[in-house]
Design a protein around this motif. Structure first.
Motif, mmCIF file in Angstrom:
data_model
loop_
_atom_site.group_PDB
_atom_site.id
_atom_site.type_symbol
_atom_site.label_atom_id
_atom_site.label_comp_id
_atom_site.label_asym_id
_atom_site.label_seq_id
_atom_site.Cartn_x
_atom_site.Cartn_y
_atom_site.Cartn_z
ATOM 1 N N ILE A 144 12.742 -2.558 1.716
ATOM 2 C CA ILE A 144 11.950 -1.813 0.726
ATOM 3 C C ILE A 144 12.396 -2.165 -0.693
ATOM 4 C CG2 ILE A 144 11.293 0.497 -0.075
ATOM 5 C CD1 ILE A 144 11.594 1.461 2.807
ATOM 6 N N LEU A 145 11.427 -2.647 -1.476
ATOM 7 C CA LEU A 145 11.722 -3.183 -2.804
ATOM 8 C C LEU A 145 10.871 -2.535 -3.890
ATOM 9 C CD1 LEU A 145 11.589 -6.950 -1.696
ATOM 10 C CD2 LEU A 145 13.670 -5.603 -2.043
ATOM 11 N N PRO A 146 11.382 -1.468 -4.530
ATOM 12 C CA PRO A 146 10.633 -0.881 -5.645
ATOM 13 C C PRO A 146 10.633 -1.829 -6.844
ATOM 14 C CG PRO A 146 12.439 0.569 -4.907
ATOM 15 C CD PRO A 146 12.629 -0.748 -4.233
ATOM 16 N N GLY A 147 9.630 -1.687 -7.677
ATOM 17 C CA GLY A 147 9.546 -2.496 -8.889
ATOM 18 C C GLY A 147 10.516 -2.013 -9.945
ATOM 19 N N LEU A 148 11.048 -2.963 -10.715
ATOM 20 C CA LEU A 148 11.968 -2.621 -11.809
ATOM 21 C C LEU A 148 11.681 -3.556 -12.976
ATOM 22 C CD1 LEU A 148 14.479 -1.273 -13.061
ATOM 23 C CD2 LEU A 148 15.867 -2.994 -11.882
ATOM 24 N N SER A 149 11.256 -2.966 -14.081
ATOM 25 C CA SER A 149 11.013 -3.765 -15.265
ATOM 26 C C SER A 149 12.067 -3.413 -16.301
ATOM 27 C CB SER A 149 9.611 -3.500 -15.804
ATOM 28 O OG SER A 149 9.333 -4.418 -16.839
ATOM 29 N N ALA A 150 12.978 -4.345 -16.531
ATOM 30 C CA ALA A 150 14.108 -4.066 -17.402
ATOM 31 C C ALA A 150 14.002 -4.848 -18.701
ATOM 32 C CB ALA A 150 15.404 -4.434 -16.683
ATOM 33 N N ALA A 151 14.059 -4.117 -19.815
ATOM 34 C CA ALA A 151 14.154 -4.760 -21.132
ATOM 35 C C ALA A 151 15.641 -4.840 -21.450
ATOM 36 C CB ALA A 151 13.407 -3.939 -22.176
ATOM 37 N N GLY A 191 0.850 -1.192 0.000
ATOM 38 C CA GLY A 191 0.000 0.000 0.000
ATOM 39 C C GLY A 191 0.877 1.230 0.000
ATOM 40 N N SER A 192 0.436 2.327 -0.656
ATOM 41 C CA SER A 192 1.276 3.506 -0.544
ATOM 42 C C SER A 192 0.505 4.804 -0.416
ATOM 43 C CB SER A 192 2.318 3.542 -1.662
ATOM 44 O OG SER A 192 1.804 3.051 -2.863
ATOM 45 N N SER A 193 -0.792 4.721 -0.160
ATOM 46 C CA SER A 193 -1.524 5.891 0.324
ATOM 47 C C SER A 193 -0.979 6.217 1.715
ATOM 48 C CB SER A 193 -3.009 5.558 0.427
ATOM 49 O OG SER A 193 -3.176 4.482 1.340
ATOM 50 N N ALA A 194 -1.400 7.339 2.275
ATOM 51 C CA ALA A 194 -0.965 7.690 3.635
ATOM 52 C C ALA A 194 -1.358 6.575 4.608
ATOM 53 C CB ALA A 194 -1.587 9.021 4.057
ATOM 54 N N THR A 195 -2.593 6.111 4.491
ATOM 55 C CA THR A 195 -3.042 5.019 5.354
ATOM 56 C C THR A 195 -2.215 3.764 5.105
ATOM 57 O OG1 THR A 195 -5.204 5.877 4.709
ATOM 58 C CG2 THR A 195 -5.192 4.016 6.223
ATOM 59 N N GLY A 196 -1.951 3.505 3.840
ATOM 60 C CA GLY A 196 -1.181 2.324 3.464
ATOM 61 C C GLY A 196 0.219 2.380 4.047
ATOM 62 N N LYS A 197 0.846 3.539 4.006
ATOM 63 C CA LYS A 197 2.195 3.658 4.541
ATOM 64 C C LYS A 197 2.207 3.522 6.061
ATOM 65 C CE LYS A 197 3.043 7.250 1.819
ATOM 66 N NZ LYS A 197 3.661 8.353 1.052
ATOM 67 N N ALA A 198 1.201 4.060 6.706
ATOM 68 C CA ALA A 198 1.116 3.922 8.167
ATOM 69 C C ALA A 198 0.955 2.443 8.536
ATOM 70 C CB ALA A 198 -0.057 4.743 8.707
ATOM 71 N N PHE A 199 0.174 1.752 7.733
ATOM 72 C CA PHE A 199 -0.019 0.315 7.940
ATOM 73 C C PHE A 199 1.311 -0.421 7.781
ATOM 74 C CE2 PHE A 199 -0.883 -3.957 6.466
ATOM 75 C CZ PHE A 199 -1.968 -4.372 7.225
ATOM 76 N N ALA A 200 2.030 -0.087 6.716
ATOM 77 C CA ALA A 200 3.327 -0.722 6.464
ATOM 78 C C ALA A 200 4.290 -0.455 7.624
ATOM 79 C CB ALA A 200 3.917 -0.220 5.153
ATOM 80 N N ALA A 201 4.290 0.764 8.107
ATOM 81 C CA ALA A 201 5.215 1.124 9.195
ATOM 82 C C ALA A 201 4.947 0.261 10.431
ATOM 83 C CB ALA A 201 5.062 2.598 9.542
ATOM 84 N N ARG A 202 3.695 -0.067 10.664
ATOM 85 C CA ARG A 202 3.338 -0.888 11.825
ATOM 86 C C ARG A 202 3.628 -2.372 11.602
ATOM 87 N NH1 ARG A 202 -0.968 2.371 11.896
ATOM 88 N NH2 ARG A 202 -2.348 0.884 10.866
ATOM 89 N N HIS A 203 3.307 -2.869 10.408
ATOM 90 C CA HIS A 203 3.282 -4.321 10.223
ATOM 91 C C HIS A 203 4.310 -4.897 9.248
ATOM 92 C CE1 HIS A 203 -0.478 -4.476 12.414
ATOM 93 N NE2 HIS A 203 -1.031 -3.619 11.593
ATOM 94 N N ALA A 204 4.644 -4.154 8.190
ATOM 95 C CA ALA A 204 5.337 -4.790 7.062
ATOM 96 C C ALA A 204 6.799 -5.069 7.355
ATOM 97 C CB ALA A 204 5.212 -3.921 5.815
ATOM 98 N N GLU A 205 7.259 -6.232 6.919
ATOM 99 C CA GLU A 205 8.675 -6.596 7.008
ATOM 100 C C GLU A 205 9.339 -6.503 5.643
ATOM 101 O OE1 GLU A 205 8.787 -9.695 10.571
ATOM 102 O OE2 GLU A 205 7.354 -10.272 9.003
ATOM 103 N N ALA A 206 8.531 -6.462 4.609
ATOM 104 C CA ALA A 206 9.025 -6.154 3.265
ATOM 105 C C ALA A 206 7.935 -5.345 2.580
ATOM 106 C CB ALA A 206 9.337 -7.421 2.481
ATOM 107 N N VAL A 207 8.345 -4.386 1.753
ATOM 108 C CA VAL A 207 7.385 -3.503 1.095
ATOM 109 C C VAL A 207 7.685 -3.446 -0.395
ATOM 110 C CG1 VAL A 207 6.730 -1.066 0.826
ATOM 111 C CG2 VAL A 207 6.804 -2.095 3.104
ATOM 112 N N PHE A 208 6.656 -3.736 -1.195
ATOM 113 C CA PHE A 208 6.740 -3.526 -2.640
ATOM 114 C C PHE A 208 6.212 -2.138 -2.940
ATOM 115 C CE2 PHE A 208 5.669 -8.296 -3.007
ATOM 116 C CZ PHE A 208 7.006 -8.646 -2.917
ATOM 117 N N THR A 209 6.841 -1.438 -3.888
ATOM 118 C CA THR A 209 6.375 -0.092 -4.163
ATOM 119 C C THR A 209 6.695 0.276 -5.613
ATOM 120 O OG1 THR A 209 6.520 2.214 -3.398
ATOM 121 C CG2 THR A 209 8.500 0.874 -3.157
ATOM 122 N N ALA A 210 5.898 1.186 -6.179
ATOM 123 C CA ALA A 210 6.042 1.549 -7.590
ATOM 124 C C ALA A 210 6.483 3.003 -7.708
ATOM 125 C CB ALA A 210 4.704 1.366 -8.306
ATOM 126 N N HIS A 211 7.598 3.247 -8.402
ATOM 127 C CA HIS A 211 8.082 4.618 -8.613
ATOM 128 C C HIS A 211 8.581 4.781 -10.024
ATOM 129 C CE1 HIS A 211 7.690 5.604 -4.401
ATOM 130 N NE2 HIS A 211 8.043 4.354 -4.192
#
Ligand SMILES: Cc1cc2nc3c(=O)[nH]c(=O)nc-3n(C[C@H](O)[C@H](O)[C@H](O)COP(=O)(O)O)c2cc1C
Ligand SMILES: Cc1cc2nc3c(=O)[nH]c(=O)nc-3n(C[C@H](O)[C@H](O)[C@H](O)COP(=O)(O)O)c2cc1C
Lengths: 442, 442
Positions: B265-272, B216-236
């Protein structure tokens, strides 16, 4: 000519006898070690069993203290075993009372794809009292309410499995068209209990629909089986009772508009096998000697919705009056009837009754040589008390090995059990046809 | 010294590029053929990836017409793959909105046992609109309601995973005692959304708790991640945006009472990837040439809760005003923000935007030689924009093979990626500790 029979292996802890886990023939592997179950599945496949089966309960029972229990979840386990086997059917129990039809339909369809068409669903309404509070309920929904839900649940699941035509996928790289949306339909189910739009999010599975298995045996349960079940597990202490059940269920199936051979009836059989009858008998006595009165009492109480039997004397003949009226039992009514009938008929002591139930929890238990076991199997199937058996080895893996190495060859020699698989799917093994999809014409 | 990085393989159909399935480098196997996924898992394990990951959606999207989709269910699939691999982590997506905590806790714990401690749960609240009507809802519960449920759901699941002490099983054949009931506790959860008695019906799993992953990466989603997540997928779409996210989430994690290294923290990477930059670029253009405007429009519309973009001109610069205010979007808010920011910044045409999103749905997409890809990976991790990457090959399996054969050796030579597994569990690969069980002292 003799009828060919069907055999399902009921995998249960380290064996079906309550004290089986304490026997030297039982595995010492943990019940969370999937390699143990993979090993059993491969042995059963080597023996050409039609299928293996995992029961399921959505609570940790009280018995856990003294009985090897607390085990893996059936769907994940069978998915793992699917890749270790190539032919044997894989039957998982799942509850209609405590799951969502969309999730259940999907996991079973997925497993049917993963296994190449070898999956069956043992449909249960979850009679154990401890499940309800794990799902937000104060107490277990009533027996009739559970079956009413189950009926609608199964219709929804079938509709989801049929929501894709078998030819829906085009997969044409050139035109860029992947799916023919006209061959996939919403189900738009709006019923008394469920509202499900669909379609399912994966293609129709190899068997069209996983095989529907059921084991209810109250009047409601039997009516349900007559409508839906393609295989039925059932517990009987005598051949006469099994034959009555068999005749009644086949008739009810016909009355429900289906053919008699569209349901395969498999009573439970727990055989303590030795090289001679005396050896088999000795094994059973050895196992009975390892049982615990408290475990037996707590299990019996469970069967009768929590009734307390611990005040009864252990060594005096029981009578029917010592038991609550089974028709008032909301949990597993039919099993309660089997037990009270036995008490009325045989007047066992409480100690004897508990030992008898310890063997196979109300299923037919037998001790003897491989020939004797084969005789019973042949006799029951010839007498139309069974289409085959749900094999419940008292000790695992030792008693499965003996069954595979010594009973199955006798059945094969008599021409009543396959030497090689003639099919690749569970439907194929059970002689069931692949259901046509009623919503799409080819 | 350089930091060592983490790599997760995001498995998605026949590749992440919308048109990847049409490329000759894509498999021709059916998406229901588990041998295809087993093959990918083994290749990723040969490349020493930390983990593989399956996303999940509880509906059949409209895109299915033109995109290879309609696939197996993650938990059953990963259970099958567990037995084909020995080290790699296995991350399954499952929804807190449309499942029961008891069932979910149990299936994940079962899979953690089956895989010997290699399982992660990608916690999602299911933003796609089509899921709700498959579960009896008229429409998707609101964003804040979904996260409130998710929060309580995760607490219940953790409590269930901790309901057995690690040493609860005695398994003493001689005394006949199997379980120390004093080392198993009910959880007696009574919250706003859930009431769950427990305990779970299987022992605590190898990792204690499966790894909690979130995206999740809305404000709520990030707060949730801060409390619970041990790994985070994210799109940038830019390193700057990833670095901001990284700093913010690490800080929020500390503010939530945890250590910064307790979340990977693991952002997505699509490599051609091609042997030269020009070859990589040519591949990307080839893929973009295979996309379909209608598919792109329908996916964009989906991201914005059904907004219709088909009336916009295809070849004129867009502005922010062409888009609805992302804060009104109830579906995937954060992705909507990423897209409108991009539009405001770069003023692309609709055609260009759709092609950009086709590559990796809003994740960072890159084309070039193995060295160039390795440079970006090293740069982002050195710059604290990432702890590693969620690798999203545009075409599967071809682009995974190239990544494993040509990018990973470069990373290994630079000393920033493992040559051999140093651990057997997903926690081990991610550098996470096994959670102590707060309810039982050893
Ligand atoms: C061989 C066999 C296996 C069964 N397995 C399960 C099971 O795994 N889970 C469960 O809740 N009930 C199980 N049952 C119970 C039946 O589903 C059913 O509830 C029971 O036979 C009582 O029938 P009734 O519900 O029609 O009264 C099983 C019964 C039999 C005979
Ligand atoms: C790499 C990645 C994978 C995701 N996988 C899923 C998924 O499988 N199922 C799902 O419903 N959402 C998935 N999401 C969406 C997120 O769970 C989340 O809903 C989305 O990022 C929007 O964030 P928000 O809910 O905080 O607004 C994924 C997001 C990312 C970045």
């Amino acid at each position: 000519m003799s009828r060919s029979i069907h055999l399902n292996l009921f995998i249960h802890g380290r064996g079906h006898h309550e004290a089986g886990w304490r026997h030297p023939g039982a595995t010492r592997k943990a019940l969370t070690d999937v390699s143990y179950f993979a090993d059993l599945a491969r042995r059963a496949e080597a023996g050409r069993f039609d299928s293996i089966f995992f029961a399921d309960s959505l609570e940790l029972g009280d018995g856990a203290r003294y009985v090897a229990s607390g085990a893996l979840e059936p769907l994940t386990t069978l998915a793992a075993l699917a890749r270790e086997t190539s032919h044997i059917g894989l039957i998982a129990t799942a509850s209609t009372t405590y799951t969502e039809p969309f999730n259940l339909a999907r996991q079973f369809a997925s497993l049917d794809h993963i296994s190449g068409g070898r999956v069956g669903w043992n449909i249960v309404t979850s009679w154990v009292g401890g499940a309800a509070p794990n799902f937000g309920y104060d107490r277990t929904p009533e027996h009739s309410e559970r079956y009413a839900r189950a009926d609608e649940f199964v219709e929804v699941v079938k509709a989801l499995w049929d929501s894709w035509a078998d030819d829906a996928i085009i997969d044409d790289v050139t035109s860029g068209r992947f799916l023919n949306r006209g061959r996939v339909r919403r189900i738009d189910w709006k019923g008394r209990f469920y509202s499900v739009a669909g379609p399912l999010n994966l293609p129709r599975s190899p068997q069209g629909r996983p095989v529907l298995v059921q084991a209810g045996s109250s009047a409601t349960g039997k009516a349900f089986a007559a409508r839906h079940a393609e295989a039925v597990f059932t517990a009987h202490l005598t051949k006469a009772s099994a034959a009555d059940f068999y005749a009644e269920l086949k008739q009810a199936t016909i009355a429900a508009g289906r053919r008699a051979d569209e349901v395969v009836i498999l009573p439970g059989l727990s055989a303590a096998i030795g090289s001679t009858d005396a050896e088999g008998q000795a094994l059973l006595e050895e196992l009975n000697g390892l049982t615990d009165i408290d475990v037996g009492l707590s299990r019996l109480s469970n069967r009768f919705g929590g009734h307390d039997f611990s005040t009864l004397p252990l060594d005096q003949p029981l009578s029917r009056d010592d038991f609550p009226d089974p028709s008032t039992v909301q949990a597993a009514q039919s099993r309660a009837v089997v037990i009270t009938d036995l008490v009325a008929r045989e007047r066992p002591t409480l100690r004897t009754l508990l030992r008898q139930l310890a063997g196979a929890r109300g299923h037919f238990a037998l001790a003897g040589s491989p020939e004797r076991i084969a005789d019973v199997i042949e006799d029951w199937t010839e007498s139309r008390a069974a289409d085959g058996f749900n094999i419940m080895p008292p000790v695992l893996p030792a008693q499965l090995d003996i069954f595979v190495d010594h009973v199955i060859p006798v059945l094969q020699k008599r021409g009543i059990f396959r030497r090689e698989y003639a099919a690749d799917t569970l439907r194929g093994h059970y002689g069931l046809t692949r259901p046509v999809n009623p919503h799409f014409h080819s």
